[in-house]
Design a protein around this motif. Structure first.
Motif, PDB file in Angstrom:
ATOM      1  N   VAL A 139       0.856  -0.795  -0.319  1.00  0.00           N
ATOM      2  CA  VAL A 139      -0.038  -0.010  -0.075  1.00  0.00           C
ATOM      3  C   VAL A 139       0.836   1.138  -0.257  1.00  0.00           C
ATOM      4  CG1 VAL A 139      -1.846   1.411   1.259  1.00  0.00           C
ATOM      5  CG2 VAL A 139      -2.024  -1.492   1.049  1.00  0.00           C
ATOM      6  N   ALA A 140       0.517   1.873  -0.950  1.00  0.00           N
ATOM      7  CA  ALA A 140       1.394   3.273  -1.266  1.00  0.00           C
ATOM      8  C   ALA A 140       0.407   4.802  -1.063  1.00  0.00           C
ATOM      9  CB  ALA A 140       1.959   3.590  -2.658  1.00  0.00           C
ATOM     10  N   ARG A 141      -0.684   5.204  -0.686  1.00  0.00           N
ATOM     11  CA  ARG A 141      -1.695   5.590  -0.497  1.00  0.00           C
ATOM     12  C   ARG A 141      -2.679   5.269   0.185  1.00  0.00           C
ATOM     13  NH1 ARG A 141      -1.740   8.156  -6.718  1.00  0.00           N
ATOM     14  NH2 ARG A 141       0.558   8.370  -8.119  1.00  0.00           N
ATOM     15  N   TYR A 142      -2.413   6.732   0.982  1.00  0.00           N
ATOM     16  CA  TYR A 142      -3.635   6.598   1.993  1.00  0.00           C
ATOM     17  C   TYR A 142      -4.940   7.196   1.464  1.00  0.00           C
ATOM     18  CZ  TYR A 142       0.130   3.568   4.104  1.00  0.00           C
ATOM     19  OH  TYR A 142       1.494   2.887   4.438  1.00  0.00           O
ATOM     20  N   LYS A 194       0.772   1.874  -5.631  1.00  0.00           N
ATOM     21  CA  LYS A 194       1.764   3.084  -6.204  1.00  0.00           C
ATOM     22  C   LYS A 194       1.063   3.461  -7.641  1.00  0.00           C
ATOM     23  CE  LYS A 194       6.065   0.766  -4.910  1.00  0.00           C
ATOM     24  NZ  LYS A 194       7.944   0.421  -5.130  1.00  0.00           N
ATOM     25  N   LEU A 195       0.960   2.717  -7.901  1.00  0.00           N
ATOM     26  CA  LEU A 195       0.192   3.448  -9.293  1.00  0.00           C
ATOM     27  C   LEU A 195      -1.405   4.113  -9.276  1.00  0.00           C
ATOM     28  CD1 LEU A 195       1.047   0.395 -11.729  1.00  0.00           C
ATOM     29  CD2 LEU A 195       1.776   2.776 -11.736  1.00  0.00           C
ATOM     30  N   GLY A 196      -1.872   3.856  -7.993  1.00  0.00           N
ATOM     31  CA  GLY A 196      -3.350   4.709  -7.476  1.00  0.00           C
ATOM     32  C   GLY A 196      -3.991   3.891  -8.342  1.00  0.00           C
ATOM     33  N   LYS A 197      -3.884   3.215  -8.290  1.00  0.00           N
ATOM     34  CA  LYS A 197      -4.927   1.946  -7.905  1.00  0.00           C
ATOM     35  C   LYS A 197      -5.736   1.584  -6.927  1.00  0.00           C
ATOM     36  CE  LYS A 197      -6.458  -2.822  -9.325  1.00  0.00           C
ATOM     37  NZ  LYS A 197      -5.503  -3.750 -10.290  1.00  0.00           N
ATOM     38  N   PRO A 198      -6.502   1.341  -6.414  1.00  0.00           N
ATOM     39  CA  PRO A 198      -7.627   1.037  -5.486  1.00  0.00           C
ATOM     40  C   PRO A 198      -7.650  -0.448  -4.890  1.00  0.00           C
ATOM     41  CG  PRO A 198      -8.860   2.862  -6.633  1.00  0.00           C
ATOM     42  CD  PRO A 198      -7.961   2.725  -7.096  1.00  0.00           C
ATOM     43  N   LEU A 199      -7.008  -0.638  -3.232  1.00  0.00           N
ATOM     44  CA  LEU A 199      -7.097  -1.841  -2.995  1.00  0.00           C
ATOM     45  C   LEU A 199      -8.067  -2.313  -2.180  1.00  0.00           C
ATOM     46  CD1 LEU A 199      -3.458  -2.015  -3.111  1.00  0.00           C
ATOM     47  CD2 LEU A 199      -4.780  -3.055  -5.368  1.00  0.00           C
ATOM     48  N   VAL A 200      -8.010  -0.875  -1.311  1.00  0.00           N
ATOM     49  CA  VAL A 200      -9.025  -1.888  -0.342  1.00  0.00           C
ATOM     50  C   VAL A 200      -9.906  -0.382   0.246  1.00  0.00           C
ATOM     51  CG1 VAL A 200      -9.340  -2.266   2.081  1.00  0.00           C
ATOM     52  CG2 VAL A 200      -7.685  -3.264   0.587  1.00  0.00           C
ATOM     53  N   GLN A 201     -11.358   0.189   1.024  1.00  0.00           N
ATOM     54  CA  GLN A 201     -11.452   0.449   1.212  1.00  0.00           C
ATOM     55  C   GLN A 201     -12.208   0.243   2.966  1.00  0.00           C
ATOM     56  OE1 GLN A 201     -14.829   3.139  -0.527  1.00  0.00           O
ATOM     57  NE2 GLN A 201     -15.525   3.274   1.356  1.00  0.00           N
ATOM     58  N   ALA A 202     -11.520   0.763   4.246  1.00  0.00           N
ATOM     59  CA  ALA A 202     -11.833   0.527   4.514  1.00  0.00           C
ATOM     60  C   ALA A 202     -12.297   1.414   5.627  1.00  0.00           C
ATOM     61  CB  ALA A 202     -10.319  -0.185   5.772  1.00  0.00           C
ATOM     62  N   LYS A 203     -12.796   1.273   7.420  1.00  0.00           N
ATOM     63  CA  LYS A 203     -14.009   1.812   8.137  1.00  0.00           C
ATOM     64  C   LYS A 203     -12.674   2.078   9.106  1.00  0.00           C
ATOM     65  CE  LYS A 203     -18.429   0.435   8.073  1.00  0.00           C
ATOM     66  NZ  LYS A 203     -20.198   0.015   8.839  1.00  0.00           N
ATOM     67  N   LEU A 204     -12.133   0.948   9.661  1.00  0.00           N
ATOM     68  CA  LEU A 204     -11.152   1.508  10.859  1.00  0.00           C
ATOM     69  C   LEU A 204     -10.109   0.502   9.954  1.00  0.00           C
ATOM     70  CD1 LEU A 204     -10.552   1.808  13.457  1.00  0.00           C
ATOM     71  CD2 LEU A 204     -11.288  -0.007  14.187  1.00  0.00           C
ATOM     72  N   LEU A 205      -8.741   0.802   9.974  1.00  0.00           N
ATOM     73  CA  LEU A 205      -7.454   0.722   9.486  1.00  0.00           C
ATOM     74  C   LEU A 205      -6.561   0.402  11.094  1.00  0.00           C
ATOM     75  CD1 LEU A 205      -6.067   0.100   7.115  1.00  0.00           C
ATOM     76  CD2 LEU A 205      -4.767   2.965   7.139  1.00  0.00           C
ATOM     77  N   LEU A 206      -6.117  -0.599  10.947  1.00  0.00           N
ATOM     78  CA  LEU A 206      -5.186  -1.012  12.076  1.00  0.00           C
ATOM     79  C   LEU A 206      -3.425  -0.740  11.660  1.00  0.00           C
ATOM     80  CD1 LEU A 206      -7.940  -2.425  13.626  1.00  0.00           C
ATOM     81  CD2 LEU A 206      -6.850  -3.675  14.452  1.00  0.00           C
TER      82      LEU A 206
END
Length: 412
Positions: A135-138, A151-163
């Motif tokens: 993961v490169a961007r948040y 790194k290329l800006g492709k969305p991977l995950v959407q999460a309500k809570l990040l640990l």
């Protein structure tokens, strides 16, 4: 794009522990790691009694399973060798009996221990483990939570809570949580693996050597199975910079020139490259959470300032992160204010210990005093036992902060 309530970044001890505690509660999570396991992690490889206790909290049988691994060596304590060469031995367990007692701690290469935890993760249907995901961007999602991209800006995950448990170099910690690396609270370290180091402790005691010409740094030797040893050095980054220290050069110099090390390493062989790493120390309180996130382990700078131990504190933070995550889901509250419950829980458990270790770290500024304590303890069994108890009892350890303790030592 994968959507989930809880996403855990990093499958090391902190992240894996959080995922396993969530699984024990019946709460699913997505666990991401940029590597594939088994993978190496530069570390001292020591697993203290606190690690054993945290394993037991995950599952009562885990300590025994760890002990059955041929890659795990039982360890019963620490030898502190003072600047004057006096040895102060501190058992993890007072009056231990190696033949009868369960080991208080272990030493195991991180490539083996981390994989041991990940094997527990793989057995849990509640945990989806994805390896080789970097993961490169948040980004903040409009409806709350985070969108994680590569790194290329492709969305991977959407999460309500990040640990966030992705280590000392966590981009999230620096760029989103805003925690800076402060040289006074950051340690630079080197690690190498040797075989054939002589005079290793029969009970697997780890060794911390405080040489006069390397203060305020320390040199360590941790025994490993199969006649191997984890050998390394650590020093505050501020001291490295101020003294212009070349850690690799100094480490090899000490092995070559210090009479005791020269003898013990005479037939030793370096079996791996010397590798560097950073240790963000828990010597000051930081904000460990914010809206929709928590920082765990090294990402939250929770390493013990005196011993450099970080695995157990990472696992403790993982356990409390799971507790907080459960409350967040129950109340659908992911606000920064509500998340403060996590900070309070972690520091209620760890701050007294971290603060005392910070004071003991400062003792290195007075090597003559450190020497005097170790010298007297090496000749006085009752004093040695008292100091051993202090290391294992936080209320007793408070006395190490009091000038009256040293005054009595010096003038009695």
């Amino acid at each position: 794009m994968h959507q989930t309530d809880i996403c855990i970044l990093g499958a090391g001890p902190a992240g894996a522990t959080a995922a396993l505690h969530l699984a024990n509660k019946g709460i699913p999570s997505l666990l991401l790691d940029k590597a594939s396991f088994p993978r190496d992690k530069v570390c001292g490889d020591a697993l203290s009694g606190k690690v054993v206790n945290e394993l037991r909290r995950i599952s009562p049988g885990l300590p025994q399973q760890l002990g059955e691994l041929q890659e795990a060596l039982p360890s019963w304590g620490i030898h502190f060798i003072s600047p004057g060469g006096h040895k102060l031995s501190v058992p993890f367990k007072y009056n231990y009996q190696p033949e009868q007692d369960t080991p208080a701690g272990y030493i195991s290469k991180r490539i083996h221990f981390d994989d041991f935890l990940v094997q527990q993760v793989r057995q849990r249907p509640e945990i989806e483990l994805r390896e080789n995901v970097e993961v490169a961007r948040y980004e903040r999602a409009l409806e709350g939570g985070f969108i994680l991209s590569d790194k290329l800006g492709k969305p991977l995950v959407q999460a309500k809570l990040l640990l966030v448990a992705n280590g000392a170099q966590s981009g999230f910690t620096r760029h989103v949580a805003g925690l800076e690396q402060e040289p006074e609270h950051y340690c630079a370290g080197l690690r190498a693996y040797y075989k054939g180091v002589e005079s290793m402790d029969a009970d697997g005691f780890i060794e911390l050597h405080f040489f006069k010409d390397f203060l305020p740094g320390y040199f360590w030797i941790f025994p490993l199975p199969g006649g191997h040893a984890n050998v390394g050095v650590g020093m505050l980054s501020s001291a490295v910079s101020r003294k212009k220290v070349n850690l690799k050069k100094e480490m090899l110099r000490m092995i070559a020139e210090h009479p005791e090390l020269q003898r013990r390493f005479a037939k030793a062989e370096l079996v791996d490259e010397i590798r560097g790493f950073g240790l963000p120390l828990g010597s000051k309180k930081r904000t460990l959470s914010g809206e929709n996130y928590m920082l765990l382990g090294d990402a939250g700078a929770l390493i013990d300032p005196f011993t450099g131990e970080g695995i157990s504190n990472g696992m403790i933070s993982g356990r409390w992160a799971a507790e907080q995550a459960e409350k967040c889901l129950q109340q659908q509250n992911f606000s920064a204010q509500f998340m403060q419950g996590y900070d309070k829980a972690v520091y209620n458990r760890l701050w007294k210990e971290l603060r005392l270790s910070r004071q003991m770290q400062k003792l290195l500024n007075y090597p003559w005093l450190f020497d005097k304590v170790a010298s007297k303890a090496s000749k006085n069994q009752a004093l040695a036992e008292t100091i051993s108890c202090m290391f294992n009892d936080l209320d007793l350890r408070e006395r190490l902060r009091q000038p009256s303790f040293y005054a009595k030592l010096l003038f009695n």
